[in-house]
Scaffold this motif. Structure first.
Motif, PDB file in Angstrom:
ATOM      1  N   THR A   5      58.883  13.652  61.188  1.00  0.00           N
ATOM      2  CA  THR A   5      57.674  12.901  61.496  1.00  0.00           C
ATOM      3  C   THR A   5      57.863  11.437  61.155  1.00  0.00           C
ATOM      4  O   THR A   5      58.648  11.076  60.279  1.00  0.00           O
ATOM      5  CB  THR A   5      56.468  13.467  60.715  1.00  0.00           C
ATOM      6  N   GLU A  41      55.111   9.735  60.262  1.00  0.00           N
ATOM      7  CA  GLU A  41      53.933   9.447  59.449  1.00  0.00           C
ATOM      8  C   GLU A  41      54.283   9.400  57.974  1.00  0.00           C
ATOM      9  O   GLU A  41      54.668  10.428  57.389  1.00  0.00           O
ATOM     10  CB  GLU A  41      52.865  10.512  59.693  1.00  0.00           C
ATOM     11  N   ARG A  53      52.414   9.363  55.442  1.00  0.00           N
ATOM     12  CA  ARG A  53      51.558  10.207  54.603  1.00  0.00           C
ATOM     13  C   ARG A  53      52.075  11.643  54.507  1.00  0.00           C
ATOM     14  O   ARG A  53      51.656  12.397  53.629  1.00  0.00           O
ATOM     15  CB  ARG A  53      50.134  10.215  55.146  1.00  0.00           C
ATOM     16  N   ARG A  54      52.992  12.038  55.381  1.00  0.00           N
ATOM     17  CA  ARG A  54      53.520  13.400  55.352  1.00  0.00           C
ATOM     18  C   ARG A  54      54.659  13.562  54.339  1.00  0.00           C
ATOM     19  O   ARG A  54      55.078  14.681  54.069  1.00  0.00           O
ATOM     20  CB  ARG A  54      54.041  13.791  56.736  1.00  0.00           C
TER      21      ARG A  54
END
Length: 123
Positions: free
Chosen positions: A104, A106, A108-109
Motif C-alpha cells: 500500500t 498509505e 497510515r497502514r
C-alpha cells in the motif's frame, strides 16, 4: 512491533546514486510489507516505494525507473537503491513496516517507523 533503523543517507550531486538500508529487529520482518516514504519541511509524508513479504513492489511515479526497493529476509533488511538522483529527491527518508498489510501507498497502514535519514541532492 518492529524496530527500524535507517542508514545510508548523505549529500550527493544530481545524477549520483545512493543506497539506503533499513535494519529491522523482531521476528515479524518476513511477514511485513516494508515501505519507504520521504518528507520535506512543511509537506506531508510522501510514498516512495514498497515491497511485500513475497517480493511484490510498487513505486511512486516520480521515482519509477530510478529507484529500486529490495529486501533480504535473512538479514532483516530492506534497501532502497536510488539512481539518477535529482534535487527534488532531497528529503528525510523513512522506513516503515506493516505486519501482514497488503502492499500500500498509505502511510497510515504502516504501524512501525524508523527515525529517518537525510538525503540531500545538490544541483
Amino acid at each position: 512491533q518492529v524496530q527500524l533503523v535507517e542508514s545510508g543517507g548523505g549529500l550527493v550531486q544530481a545524477g549520483d546514486s545512493l543506497r539506503l538500508s533499513c535494519a529491522a529487529s523482531g521476528r515479524t520482518f518476513s511477514g511485513s510489507t516494508m515501505g519507504w516514504f520521504r518528507q520535506t519541511p512543511g509537506k506531508e509524508r510522501e510514498f516512495v516505494a514498497a515491497i511485500s513479504w513475497i517480493g511484490n513492489t510498487r513505486y511512486a511515479d516520480s521515482v519509477k525507473g530510478r529507484f529500486t526497493i529490495s529486501r533480504d529476509n535473512a538479514k532483516n533488511t530492506v534497501y532502497l537503491q536510488m539512481n539518477s538522483l535529482k534535487p527534488e529527491d532531497t528529503a528525510v527518508y523513512y522506513c516503515a513496516a506493516g505486519l501482514m498489510v497488503p502492499i500500500t501507498v498509505e502511510a497510515r497502514r504502516y504501524a512501525d517507523w524508523g527515525q529517518g535519514t537525510q538525503v540531500t541532492v545538490s544541483s
